[in-house]
Design a protein around this motif. Structure first.
Motif, short mmCIF file in Angstrom:
data_model
loop_
_atom_site.label_atom_id
_atom_site.label_comp_id
_atom_site.label_asym_id
_atom_site.label_seq_id
_atom_site.Cartn_x
_atom_site.Cartn_y
_atom_site.Cartn_z
N LEU A 146 0.36 -1.20 0.40
CA LEU A 146 0.14 0.14 -0.25
C LEU A 146 1.03 1.08 -0.16
O LEU A 146 0.21 1.98 -0.05
CB LEU A 146 -0.92 0.07 0.95
CG LEU A 146 -1.71 -1.43 1.33
CD1 LEU A 146 -3.20 -0.86 2.51
CD2 LEU A 146 -2.80 -1.31 -0.31
N VAL A 150 -2.32 4.58 -4.77
CA VAL A 150 -2.88 6.23 -4.96
C VAL A 150 -4.51 6.02 -4.73
O VAL A 150 -5.14 7.67 -4.94
CB VAL A 150 -2.50 6.11 -6.23
CG1 VAL A 150 -1.39 7.00 -7.02
CG2 VAL A 150 -3.43 5.64 -7.38
N LEU A 151 -5.15 5.94 -3.83
CA LEU A 151 -5.78 5.78 -2.78
C LEU A 151 -7.10 6.21 -3.81
O LEU A 151 -7.60 6.64 -4.01
CB LEU A 151 -6.10 6.69 -2.17
CG LEU A 151 -5.16 6.61 -1.15
CD1 LEU A 151 -4.74 7.51 -0.26
CD2 LEU A 151 -6.31 5.41 -0.46
N CYS A 152 -7.45 5.37 -5.00
CA CYS A 152 -8.35 5.98 -6.89
C CYS A 152 -9.28 5.35 -6.09
O CYS A 152 -10.34 5.93 -6.30
CB CYS A 152 -7.18 4.91 -7.51
SG CYS A 152 -7.42 3.61 -8.06
N GLY A 153 -9.49 3.96 -5.06
CA GLY A 153 -10.52 3.27 -5.01
C GLY A 153 -11.09 2.10 -6.03
O GLY A 153 -11.88 1.12 -5.55
N CYS A 202 -6.88 -2.44 -10.08
CA CYS A 202 -5.63 -1.62 -9.98
C CYS A 202 -4.35 -1.54 -10.63
O CYS A 202 -3.88 -1.59 -11.59
CB CYS A 202 -4.79 -2.09 -8.27
SG CYS A 202 -3.49 -0.82 -7.60
N PRO A 203 -4.30 -0.19 -11.18
CA PRO A 203 -3.79 0.91 -11.82
C PRO A 203 -2.42 0.88 -11.90
O PRO A 203 -1.96 1.42 -12.69
CB PRO A 203 -4.90 2.66 -11.69
CG PRO A 203 -4.37 2.61 -10.23
CD PRO A 203 -5.27 1.74 -10.18
N VAL A 204 -2.23 0.59 -10.45
CA VAL A 204 -0.55 0.59 -10.02
C VAL A 204 -0.18 -0.41 -9.24
O VAL A 204 -0.91 -1.30 -9.53
CB VAL A 204 -0.49 2.30 -8.91
CG1 VAL A 204 -0.82 3.02 -9.90
CG2 VAL A 204 -1.01 2.02 -7.82
N ALA A 206 0.26 -1.64 -6.40
CA ALA A 206 -0.45 -1.66 -5.40
C ALA A 206 -0.62 -3.16 -4.81
O ALA A 206 -1.00 -3.56 -3.33
CB ALA A 206 -1.01 -0.48 -4.86
S1 SF4 Z 1 -6.50 0.17 -6.74
FE1 SF4 Z 1 -4.35 0.26 -5.74
S2 SF4 Z 1 -4.59 2.23 -5.90
FE2 SF4 Z 1 -6.35 2.14 -6.49
S3 SF4 Z 1 -6.92 2.53 -4.08
FE3 SF4 Z 1 -7.07 -0.11 -4.73
S4 SF4 Z 1 -5.06 0.26 -4.13
FE4 SF4 Z 1 -4.63 1.80 -4.21
#
Ligand code: SF4
Ligand code: SF4
Ligand code: SF4
Lengths: 356, 558
Positions: A146, A150-153, A202-204, A206
């Motif tokens: 984590l 980027v907390l995109c949700g 998840c776009p990154v 994480a």
């Molecule tokens: S999709 Fe990935 S980057 Fe976005 S909130 Fe969830 S863990 Fe974070």
């Protein structure tokens, strides 16, 4: 689709459907608007504001993923003001995490990396301050880091709105917002069913597929679209192949039936058996009754089968022989199997275990 | 399925019975949950177990195992009694309504409550809810078919759907969810003792003449033996040789000890598989085949969708694709087989199977196709029976409730029900090698209700012995309210606690499906043996001379 709304985007006149957003319409016309938190088939939340555009007559920039089109609207996607705002967001996101692409599994397939590149950002203006969370390594399927979130949700919406597993949510931990299962539990201790939808959303880097780690980078792997071998849903899946091995499984095609990119734990993480050392590698033959099974060549094995079947048919008639076909083999193989029993042996004693 | 998976999430109401959808068909389970949470669809669950879908349901009817026909008749009793059925549809598209009405009239909600334990008022509510829905889809799976009354259960489901005009419309339908990935295709291709490809009866002289012409051989006109009859034949000495491709009946068949005995009686057994399975240990010849990721071909999913399987990696050692092995054997048995690729076989399939005629590999490259697809211009069929049923009018089959073959008694006071769990598949040969699945569900568990557990002095996580008239197995107890009082539940993925040592081999008289879902057992706390000593099912694992057998075992435990 019901058309009929006329608007202008970047000087082009565009016809959109009444229920479309600016982003939908722009995408259909091939006009690029960067996005981050946007995830198809889920509620557009406009949280990251990477998709902002200028709309004539509106004082503030608007999030194009949430803004419905309206007649006569004049939209610009690439003004100074738009780009400056987007760039600021990207720099903040970069600075708020541990984005070390050198060891990240998403290097080369990361939305944040793409945005940094698109905006030509050499270095963020802000001090880099990752939150310092431990990396979650308590299961062998999904890894969560984590510090890269980027907390995109998107994971939260994928889990709740696409798979409806209702495991993930946002919560506060100290001064940081965080995503995860209730009570900040690890996946393995939560009600997570390891469908992997969150990892694909998840776009990154994480949330990543653990087994794919160091298993070949995006540009080194080859993708093969196939059909899951487990249940009767028949999910379409993309196998990532590196050096002759399956390194990860992705849901095949966001619009492709029957699964539209979703998978379950079996399809997603149940492929270890394919390259397993216990696979049968050579024919085995029991050369004397009561003896051991011993390795044999194909010719010997096939000749033995043919001669034994012929002998039994001679002695007992064709109905002395029976065959079990397989609900796990292909149509072509099932077709040949029953043809073998019916035309080759001469019996209708052919069934499969599907009744079971 | 009469309808398509994509329609489920837009149905107004889903009735799920005998399907633990979120565990056994998870991606369809997600569609059901989206229907409820995102599209305001209603959900009725009819299941003895408190499955995950119950959390999402508007109504849950918890019937006693094996009483499905009574419950379904009860629903129709209310619907007809209150004139909630689709009278216009019934008049225009069906026949046999009067007989249905007469039989269901006997199943008043009060009588059904007596038989099934479902409260009469809940039954009424469910009936009204189902009848009021615009487009209602019924989903069912093994929980409906694996009973000695399986065929009647299915008929009752069809009755209910037709009664309310839900067959032949988008978003409706009677939708069986197939357990294994290509059950549909195996049946379509004639992997059944009574039909040729395309379901043409072997007894039909015309069909026989057609296939004799196509295959250049005289063909038998007598129906063959079913799986369970083959086992019986082997025991009685009428079946002497058996060829098994990709199946592990030693774990999946009812009454295992029987099957083991049968395999030993054979003069000659060929097993073609990707692993040295329990069954392979009895073989005279074992042929190594390619897994799905190592072969080309097609699978047909539960909604009749024909999809490509593509070779992604090489098979290990000298293992071969099954179709190549079969071609070699056909040639050896005097039936020329000159297939250069799986696509060549599909060309032959198309020629002899009308519902597949329009399906070519070329078209499949552009997207999957649902049969019936009678010609190359045809787009495929998303839902069946739009304007007419195969036989013209839809026929109501009035069926009566019959109790399960083996009911609990003094000696065996509990009902055992069997099934699957999310993390494993069938006999476990594939999923037990997946570290993830083993992390989540490393062993078989006996689900038992807290009240029963207390009475029997069984503790959560401690080993228990489950005994039926046929055998006994040991596994750890999981004390949970998921199973109703009086019923224990086990899965059949683990050889160590091979639940099919317990099950009853009685068959549904028509579908010939074993009544897995219900048999009588007793449960006792086992002496504290620990999990290791309970491993007894893998007898003979050492028989194979390759290193493989031992690593199956090792692999399973990592
Ligand atoms: S999709 Fe990935 S980057 Fe976005 S909130 Fe969830 S863990 Fe974070
Ligand atoms: S793996 Fe599936 S169930 Fe688990 S958190 Fe991710 S989306 Fe939710
Ligand atoms: S991914 Fe899961 S739901 Fe999809 S076909 Fe495979 S086993 Fe079935």
């Amino acid at each position: 689709m019901e058309r009929g709304v006329q608007l202008t985007i970047d000087g082009r006149s565009i016809e959109a459907a009444v229920d479309e957003t600016i982003l939908d319409a722009a995408r259909r016309y091939g006009i690029f608007i960067p996005t981050l938190c946007f995830l198809e088939r889920t509620t557009a939340v406009g949280a990251c504001r990477v998709c902002v555009v200028e709309v004539a007559g509106s004082r503030n920039l608007v999030a194009s993923c949430c803004m419905p089109v309206s007649p006569g609207m004049v939209v610009r996607t690439d003004t100074e003001k738009v780009r400056a705002a987007q760039r600021m967001i990207v720099e903040l996101l970069w600075a708020s995490g541990d984005h070390n692409c050198l060891t990240c599994e998403r290097n080369g397939s990361c939305a944040l990396q793409d945005l940094v590149y698109f905006f030509r950002i050499e270095k963020p203006r802000f001090e880099i301050q990752p939150p310092g969370y431990p990396v979650e390594k308590t299961n062998t399927m999904i890894q969560r880091d984590l510090n890269k979130c980027v907390l995109c949700g998107r994971c939260v919406r994928a889990c709740n709105e696409i798979q409806v597993n209702e495991v993930l949510d946002f919560f506060m931990r100290g001064s940081h917002a965080k995503v995860g299962p209730a009570f900040d539990a690890d996946y393995i201790d939560s009600s997570c069913v390891f469908c992997g939808e969150c990892a694909e959303a998840c776009p990154v880097g994480a949330i990543t597929m653990k087994k794919a780690r160091f298993g070949g980078r995006p540009w080194e792997t080859r993708t093969v679209r196939t059909t899951c071998a487990y249940c009767g849903v028949g999910c379409q899946m993309d196998l990532s192949i590196h050096e002759g091995k399956i390194v990860s499984v992705k849901g095949g095609g966001k619009d492709t039936p029957p699964n539209r990119g979703s998978l379950c734990v079996k399809g997603r993480f149940g492929m270890d058996f394919i390259g397993h050392p216990s696979r049968l590698k050579t024919p085995l033959v029991r050369r004397t009754k009561g003896g051991k099974l011993e390795e044999a060549g194909w010719e010997e094995a096939l000749d033995l089968i043919a001669s034994k079947f012929k002998a039994v048919r001679e002695a007992r008639g064709p109905d002395g022989i029976a065959g079990l076909s397989s609900a796990r083999c292909t149509n072509e193989e099932n077709y040949l199997f029953q043809k073998f029993m019916r035309a080759g042996i001469g019996t209708n004693n052919v069934d499969h275990c599907a009744r079971l | 399925m009469t309808n398509s998976i994509g329609e489920i999430e837009f149905s107004d109401l889903i009735l799920a019975t005998g399907t633990n959808t979120t565990e056994n068909h998870p991606v369809i389970g997600a569609a059901v949950k989206r229907a409820v949470r995102r599209n305001n669809g209603k959900l009725i669950v009819i299941d003895p177990r408190k499955i995950d879908l119950v959390r999402y349901a508007d109504l849950w009817l918890r019937q006693k195992p094996g009483t499905d026909v009574a419950v379904l008749n009860g629903l129709m009793n209310v619907i007809i009694g209150e004139s909630l059925h689709d009278a216009a549809y019934v008049a225009a598209r069906t026949e046999g309504f009067d007989a249905l009405k007469a039989v269901t009239a006997k199943y008043t909600p009060e009588r059904v409550e007596e038989i099934s334990g479902v409260p009469a008022d809940d039954l009424r509510k469910a009936a009204r809810m189902y009848a009021a829905a615009g487009r209602a889809s019924i989903l069912y799976a093994m929980g409906i078919t694996q009973h000695i009354s399986g065929t009647n259960n299915v008929k009752s489901i069809a009755n209910l759907a037709m009664l309310c005009g839900n067959v032949g419309i988008e978003g409706g339908g009677v939708n069986p969810l197939r357990g294994q990935n290509n059950v549909q295709g195996a049946c379509d291709m004639g992997g059944l003792p009574n039909v040729f490809p395309g379901y043409r009866p072997v007894e039909d002289a015309g069909a026989r003449a057609f296939f004799e012409e196509a295959w250049g051989k005289a063909l038998p006109g007598k129906q063959g033996l079913t799986v369970v009859e083959i086992t019986k034949g082997a025991l009685e000495g009428t079946v002497k040789a058996l060829y098994i491709m990709g199946e592990n009946p030693l774990l999946s068949d009812p009454d295992l000890s029987h099957v083991e005995e049968a395999l030993k009686q054979l003069d000659f057994l060929v097993v073609q598989d990707i692993f040295p399975t329990e069954t392979a240990q009895f073989a005279d010849v074992v042929l190594p085949s390619a897994s799905f990721a190592e072969k080309d071909g097609t699978f047909t999913n539960t909604e009749r969708r024909v999809q490509r399987v593509r070779k992604a990696v090489e098979p290990p050692g000298t293992a071969r694709q099954d179709w190549k092995i079969l071609s070699d054997l056909l040639n050896r048995m005097g039936v020329p087989a000159r297939y250069g690729s799986a696509g060549d076989i599909m060309e032959e399939i198309r020629r002899v199977t009308p519902s597949y005629r329009g399906i070519t590999y070329g078209r499949l490259e552009r997207g999957s196709l649902q049969w019936p697809c009678p010609n190359e211009e045809h787009p495929g069929t998303a839902y069946l029976h739009r304007d007419r049923f195969t036989r013209g009018l839809g026929l109501f089959h009035a069926v009566e409730y019959t109790p399960p073959a083996e009911l609990p008694d003094g000696e065996y006071p509990l009902i055992l029900s069997t099934g699957r769990v999310l993390y494993h598949y069938h006999t476990g040969t594939m999923t037990r090698l997946s570290s993830g699945s083993m992390e989540r569900v490393p062993e078989s568990l006996v689900e038992i209700h807290p009240a029963d557990a207390e009475r029997l002095k069984v503790e959560d996580g401690r080993p228990v012995t489950v005994t039926s008239r046929r055998g006994s197995v040991t596994a750890k107890a999981r004390v949970t309210e998921k199973s109703p009082r009086g019923t224990v539940f086990m899965n059949f993925h683990f050889a160590e606690a091979a639940v099919n040592r317990l099950t009853h081999p009685s068959l549904d008289p028509v579908g010939k499906i074993p009544g897995f879902k219900v048999c009588a057992v007793r449960v006792e706390a086992a002496r504290d043996a620990g999990p290791e000593t309970s491993i007894g099912g893998r007898a003979g694992t050492g028989v194979l001379s390759t290193e493989a057998a031992s690593s199956v075992r090792g692999g399973g435990n990592t």
